[in-house]
Design an enzyme around this catalytic site. Structure first.
Site, PDB file in Angstrom:
ATOM      1  N   LEU A 139       0.850  -1.194   0.000  1.00  0.00           N
ATOM      2  CA  LEU A 139       0.000   0.000   0.000  1.00  0.00           C
ATOM      3  C   LEU A 139       0.884   1.243   0.000  1.00  0.00           C
ATOM      4  O   LEU A 139       1.222   1.765   1.061  1.00  0.00           O
ATOM      5  CB  LEU A 139      -0.897  -0.055   1.239  1.00  0.00           C
ATOM      6  CG  LEU A 139      -2.167   0.788   1.230  1.00  0.00           C
ATOM      7  CD1 LEU A 139      -3.121   0.267   2.296  1.00  0.00           C
ATOM      8  CD2 LEU A 139      -1.875   2.248   1.459  1.00  0.00           C
ATOM      9  N   GLU A 159       1.611   4.474  -2.880  1.00  0.00           N
ATOM     10  CA  GLU A 159       1.416   4.940  -4.260  1.00  0.00           C
ATOM     11  C   GLU A 159       2.710   5.377  -4.929  1.00  0.00           C
ATOM     12  O   GLU A 159       2.902   5.163  -6.129  1.00  0.00           O
ATOM     13  CB  GLU A 159       0.385   6.074  -4.289  1.00  0.00           C
ATOM     14  CG  GLU A 159      -1.040   5.618  -4.016  1.00  0.00           C
ATOM     15  CD  GLU A 159      -1.308   5.319  -2.541  1.00  0.00           C
ATOM     16  OE1 GLU A 159      -0.466   5.692  -1.689  1.00  0.00           O
ATOM     17  OE2 GLU A 159      -2.346   4.714  -2.234  1.00  0.00           O
ATOM     18  N   PHE A 187      -7.985   5.709  -5.535  1.00  0.00           N
ATOM     19  CA  PHE A 187      -8.800   6.922  -5.460  1.00  0.00           C
ATOM     20  C   PHE A 187      -7.907   8.112  -5.786  1.00  0.00           C
ATOM     21  O   PHE A 187      -6.721   8.120  -5.445  1.00  0.00           O
ATOM     22  CB  PHE A 187      -9.397   7.113  -4.059  1.00  0.00           C
ATOM     23  CG  PHE A 187     -10.575   6.217  -3.782  1.00  0.00           C
ATOM     24  CD1 PHE A 187     -11.863   6.598  -4.127  1.00  0.00           C
ATOM     25  CD2 PHE A 187     -10.388   4.981  -3.188  1.00  0.00           C
ATOM     26  CE1 PHE A 187     -12.945   5.761  -3.878  1.00  0.00           C
ATOM     27  CE2 PHE A 187     -11.470   4.145  -2.938  1.00  0.00           C
ATOM     28  CZ  PHE A 187     -12.755   4.533  -3.275  1.00  0.00           C
ATOM     29  N   ASP A 188      -8.522   9.124  -6.428  1.00  0.00           N
ATOM     30  CA  ASP A 188      -7.794  10.318  -6.851  1.00  0.00           C
ATOM     31  C   ASP A 188      -6.837  10.882  -5.802  1.00  0.00           C
ATOM     32  O   ASP A 188      -5.659  11.064  -6.063  1.00  0.00           O
ATOM     33  CB  ASP A 188      -8.802  11.409  -7.251  1.00  0.00           C
ATOM     34  CG  ASP A 188     -10.085  11.272  -6.454  1.00  0.00           C
ATOM     35  OD1 ASP A 188     -10.017  11.370  -5.224  1.00  0.00           O
ATOM     36  OD2 ASP A 188     -11.129  11.024  -7.070  1.00  0.00           O
ATOM     37  N   PHE A 195      -5.532   9.575  -3.343  1.00  0.00           N
ATOM     38  CA  PHE A 195      -4.461   8.658  -2.941  1.00  0.00           C
ATOM     39  C   PHE A 195      -3.265   8.770  -3.888  1.00  0.00           C
ATOM     40  O   PHE A 195      -2.201   8.213  -3.624  1.00  0.00           O
ATOM     41  CB  PHE A 195      -4.943   7.200  -2.942  1.00  0.00           C
ATOM     42  CG  PHE A 195      -6.067   6.902  -1.985  1.00  0.00           C
ATOM     43  CD1 PHE A 195      -6.595   7.881  -1.168  1.00  0.00           C
ATOM     44  CD2 PHE A 195      -6.593   5.626  -1.898  1.00  0.00           C
ATOM     45  CE1 PHE A 195      -7.636   7.604  -0.289  1.00  0.00           C
ATOM     46  CE2 PHE A 195      -7.632   5.343  -1.022  1.00  0.00           C
ATOM     47  CZ  PHE A 195      -8.148   6.335  -0.225  1.00  0.00           C
ATOM     48  N   SER A 196      -3.446   9.455  -4.997  1.00  0.00           N
ATOM     49  CA  SER A 196      -2.346   9.580  -5.964  1.00  0.00           C
ATOM     50  C   SER A 196      -1.316  10.612  -5.510  1.00  0.00           C
ATOM     51  O   SER A 196      -0.210  10.653  -6.049  1.00  0.00           O
ATOM     52  CB  SER A 196      -2.881   9.966  -7.346  1.00  0.00           C
ATOM     53  OG  SER A 196      -3.433  11.265  -7.319  1.00  0.00           O
ATOM     54  N   TYR A 197      -1.676  11.436  -4.515  1.00  0.00           N
ATOM     55  CA  TYR A 197      -0.753  12.518  -4.160  1.00  0.00           C
ATOM     56  C   TYR A 197       0.611  12.034  -3.651  1.00  0.00           C
ATOM     57  O   TYR A 197       1.624  12.680  -3.929  1.00  0.00           O
ATOM     58  CB  TYR A 197      -1.414  13.495  -3.186  1.00  0.00           C
ATOM     59  CG  TYR A 197      -2.690  14.111  -3.746  1.00  0.00           C
ATOM     60  CD1 TYR A 197      -2.825  14.342  -5.115  1.00  0.00           C
ATOM     61  CD2 TYR A 197      -3.762  14.444  -2.935  1.00  0.00           C
ATOM     62  CE1 TYR A 197      -3.989  14.885  -5.644  1.00  0.00           C
ATOM     63  CE2 TYR A 197      -4.933  14.992  -3.456  1.00  0.00           C
ATOM     64  CZ  TYR A 197      -5.037  15.209  -4.817  1.00  0.00           C
ATOM     65  OH  TYR A 197      -6.181  15.737  -5.333  1.00  0.00           O
ATOM     66  N   PRO A 198       0.686  10.938  -2.890  1.00  0.00           N
ATOM     67  CA  PRO A 198       2.038  10.468  -2.524  1.00  0.00           C
ATOM     68  C   PRO A 198       2.892  10.132  -3.751  1.00  0.00           C
ATOM     69  O   PRO A 198       4.114  10.105  -3.659  1.00  0.00           O
ATOM     70  CB  PRO A 198       1.778   9.214  -1.684  1.00  0.00           C
ATOM     71  CG  PRO A 198       0.390   9.389  -1.169  1.00  0.00           C
ATOM     72  CD  PRO A 198      -0.348  10.135  -2.251  1.00  0.00           C
ATOM     73  N   HIS A 258     -11.719  10.949  -1.175  1.00  0.00           N
ATOM     74  CA  HIS A 258     -12.178   9.930  -2.128  1.00  0.00           C
ATOM     75  C   HIS A 258     -12.876  10.547  -3.337  1.00  0.00           C
ATOM     76  O   HIS A 258     -13.437   9.826  -4.139  1.00  0.00           O
ATOM     77  CB  HIS A 258     -13.138   8.954  -1.444  1.00  0.00           C
ATOM     78  CG  HIS A 258     -12.459   8.007  -0.495  1.00  0.00           C
ATOM     79  ND1 HIS A 258     -11.917   8.427   0.689  1.00  0.00           N
ATOM     80  CD2 HIS A 258     -12.231   6.677  -0.581  1.00  0.00           C
ATOM     81  CE1 HIS A 258     -11.389   7.378   1.322  1.00  0.00           C
ATOM     82  NE2 HIS A 258     -11.559   6.308   0.566  1.00  0.00           N
TER      83      HIS A 258
END
Lengths: 373, 341
Positions: free
Chosen positions: B73, B75, B98-99, B101-104, B144
């Protein structure tokens, strides 16, 4: 009460706080527990490592001089870290892949990459001047620890294809604080990829000392939490760095998974030419580490073994001078850069808007050329 | 594993069946993996679970865990390792779940995915696809329902596309996987269950083209992903007010299809853009600027933006107040003070 946990004391053992070493500061072969069970490489290998270090040192000194003359925009010196870089990178084959950071210029030199190509990005030319695929060496990476994930991914892909490829990646002590270092260690361990992580602990992340970077006894300790072996090695002992890395590479190639190796070393020069290390380091520390010079140590050993003759020494000096001359020549020569190439390497598929912008620049250039006539 | 580069058509077309967008994406992944064993799929929960939206349903059973697997887990790790795999010749398709969650993975995408080709002077392309379920209207809790498209679209080196319907979802994902450039493939979550009769494989317009999905003569409504439906609803409702509304599905945010958009705007002389993301610095600003720069003397009114408010995406019970609706679109159009005499 039983915790019912599988206990494997050997696997959980922390690396020794005393760095593993095969040659001591005086150039004497080490025996006993301090070797960690590793053996001193043969004289041929050590002579080869010595040659590479001497040539690399000369290169580094030359580039620092050229930087002071304004020929390069910046240069992160590897002076003092030759054993760590060269010992590690010499342990992989030409088929293996290397994922360097910006400080690995001498590792790149050892990969057979031309000085002019290594230094292209530092002199303000294209970002990566060498052919990654030809040298199986990725770009020198500035964002910290990010390239370690690339190494893990490539190693995983190679494993899926049953290619016996190992990916070796470097990072500094500061980079181990980055999230990507953690993610790379974890992915590699979970996927059991053939990846070898070399942490060059030169004890300062620009100005921040190791004590403010980690609370762990050694950076190699971090391996334990991921379920992979960790080794704390004297990074100024090229024999130890080579032997341990070689063992890790062999293990990775055989399907044994990743290894984390910390090489304890010291950056003698500044972080880059724009840094002032007198603000954060004591001169006596620098002197202390100069006395632990990786090249002198091996030289003493080779001389005492009768393996380094005056003829060989002179031949190596000549090779180093020839490389320094070549470096001066390629750096002094003006680079021929085509501004229109700016647009050529953004997308593989041509993009209309970029072609329009390219045409605009082309017109500007034509106009400027006409005016100068 | 041996590398193949086959791109055959995927077999004979099946009879049309009702297919959701999630089902179409699943079929696209399945067909791409079957045709080219360089294509691998991984991310969080994409294996036995089949993805939290079931887009990867059944793929691991069919292709095994060396072609599709659950990653740790993380990204940045997912995208970072995909870069290494792509360098080695794979074509990874990774999921961000989820959108927000892409920030990392932002650094890996912006600093490496987008720039690798450029910094290597064209020697290393990264043919990878980052699938990002995006936008809201599904009652999700915070983090989310973000609309992150502007971050990606303003990054040179990335291709950013967003289908709005099952047919495009299939066709555009196939094209994204086949592309030698990295593609940010955004999937509007609220459209995952939208159904259409489809005979697969289907090839729609090239993914860099915008499409006029409804003809009209008075105003051009520009939407993408989830707001294409909003635009069509507004166009239907506008008929009652005597307005003929043309609707464009942008499909690709980067590159931008100026040709299709400008042709429509020159016909209608008015344009409005709809998106869920905040207005300030949002993608609508780019659309308005481009439309104005190219068509100023053809425009009868300023280009309007109908967007989410400039707030963090709200909680589920309040999201209905935030999202652009057909009513808000109509109210915005009315602000032009039409002279319908």
């Amino acid at each position: 009460m039983s915790l019912n946990v599988e206990h494997d004391a050997a696997r959980r053992a922390l690396p020794s706080e005393k760095p593993l070493r095969l040659l001591d500061n005086a150039g004497h072969a080490v025996t006993g527990a301090a070797t960690g069970g590793f053996s001193l490489p043969g004289t041929e290998t050590l002579l080869d490592l010595y040659r590479k270090m001497v040539v690399a040192r000369r290169f580094d000194v030359q580039v620092t001089a050229l930087t002071k003359q304004g020929r390069l925009a910046t240069y992160p010196s590897a002076y003092g870290q030759e054993a760590c870089e060269i010992g590690a990178v010499s342990a992989i084959t030409a088929d293996d892949w290397l994922f360097p950071t910006y400080r690995e210029s001498v590792a790149l030199l050892t990969r057979g990459i031309d000085p002019g190509d290594i230094l292209k990005s530092f002199r303000g030319d294209w970002h990566s001047g060498y052919d990654q695929r030809a040298h199986r060496t990725s770009t020198q990476t500035t964002p910290l620890a990010t390239q370690a994930l690339h190494a893990v991914g490539l190693a995983h892909a190679a494993r899926l294809r049953h290619d016996p490829i190992v990916a070796l990646t470097f990072m500094g002590d500061g980079a181990t604080s980055e999230g990507d270092a953690h993610e790379a260690f974890n992915f590699a361990a979970v996927w059991q990829t053939p990846t070898v992580f070399i942490v060059q602990n030169n004890q300062f992340a620009i100005s921040v000392p190791l004590s403010r970077q980690t609370h762990a006894a050694t950076l190699a300790d971090k391996a334990v939490g991921y379920g992979m072996p960790g080794f704390h090695v004297d990074g100024n002992d090229v024999a130890a760095v080579y032997a341990v890395t070689r063992a890790a590479v062999d293990r990775a190639r055989a399907g044994g998974g990743p290894t984390l190796i910390e090489g304890l070393t010291y950056r003698i020069e500044a972080h880059t030419n724009s840094d002032d290390p007198t603000r954060y380091r004591h001169a006596r520390d620098v002197e202390h580490w100069k006395r632990r010079d990786p090249i002198e140590r091996l030289e003493k050993y080779l001389v005492s073994e009768g393996a380094l003759t005056e003829a060989t020494r002179s031949e190596i000096t000549d090779a180093a001078e020839a490389l320094a001359t070549h470096t001066r020549e390629v750096i002094t020569a003006e680079a021929e850069l085509d501004p229109l190439e700016l647009f050529d390497h953004v997308y593989a598929n041509p993009r209309a808007a970029l072609l329009e912008q390219r045409a605009r620049l082309e017109a500007e250039l034509a106009e400027a050329a006409a005016e100068s006539r | 594993m041996t590398a193949t580069k086959t791109r055959s058509g995927g077999g004979a077309a099946s009879a049309p069946t009702q297919l959701t967008m999630a089902g179409a994406l699943n079929a696209a992944l399945r067909d791409a993996m079957a045709e080219d064993d360089r294509v691998v799929v991984y991310g969080e929960d994409v294996g036995p679970l089949g993805g939290v939206f079931r887009v990867t349903d059944g793929l691991q059973q069919q292709f095994g865990d060396e072609r599709i697997w659950d990653s740790p887990l993380a990204e940045s790790g997912i995208v970072g390792t995909a870069i290494g795999m792509a360098i080695y010749g794979m074509r990874p398709v990774v999921e961000m779940q989820f959108d927000a969650f892409s920030y990392p993975a932002f650094e890996q995408i912006v600093s490496h995915v987008a720039k690798m080709r450029n910094r290597t002077k064209g020697r290393v392309s990264l043919p990878l696809v980052v699938r990002i379920p995006c936008a809201g209207a599904i009652g999700g809790v915070e983090h989310h329902s973000d609309s992150s498209e502007s971050y990606w679209a303003s990054t040179p080196g990335l291709t950013v596309v967003m289908p709005s319907n099952p047919a495009d979802a299939y066709s555009m994902l196939r094209e994204a996987i086949a592309s030698d450039d990295p593609v940010i493939f955004m999937e509007p979550k609220s459209r995952y269950w939208a159904k259409a009769p489809l005979a697969l494989p289907v090839t729609t317009a090239p993914m860099d083209r915008a499409l006029v999905v409804r003809e009209g003569s008075d105003v051009t409504l520009i939407g993408y992903g989830p707001t294409v439906r909003t635009a069509l609803e507004a166009a239907d409702a506008a008929v009652d007010e005597g307005l003929s509304v043309e609707v464009i599905d942008l499909r690709s945010l980067s590159p931008f299809d100026d040709e299709t958009v400008s042709a429509s705007v020159r016909k209608t002389s008015r344009a409005a853009v709809i998106h869920e993301a905040a207005q300030f610095g949002g993608f609508g600003a780019e659309v308005a600027a481009r439309v104005t720069e190219r068509n100023f003397y053809h425009l009868a009114a300023p280009v309007l933006r109908i967007t989410g408010f400039d707030i963090p995406y709200p909680s589920p019970k309040l999201e209905e107040y935030h999202l652009p609706t057909a009513d808000r679109v109509l109210a915005a159009l009315a602000s032009w003070e039409w002279d319908l005499s």
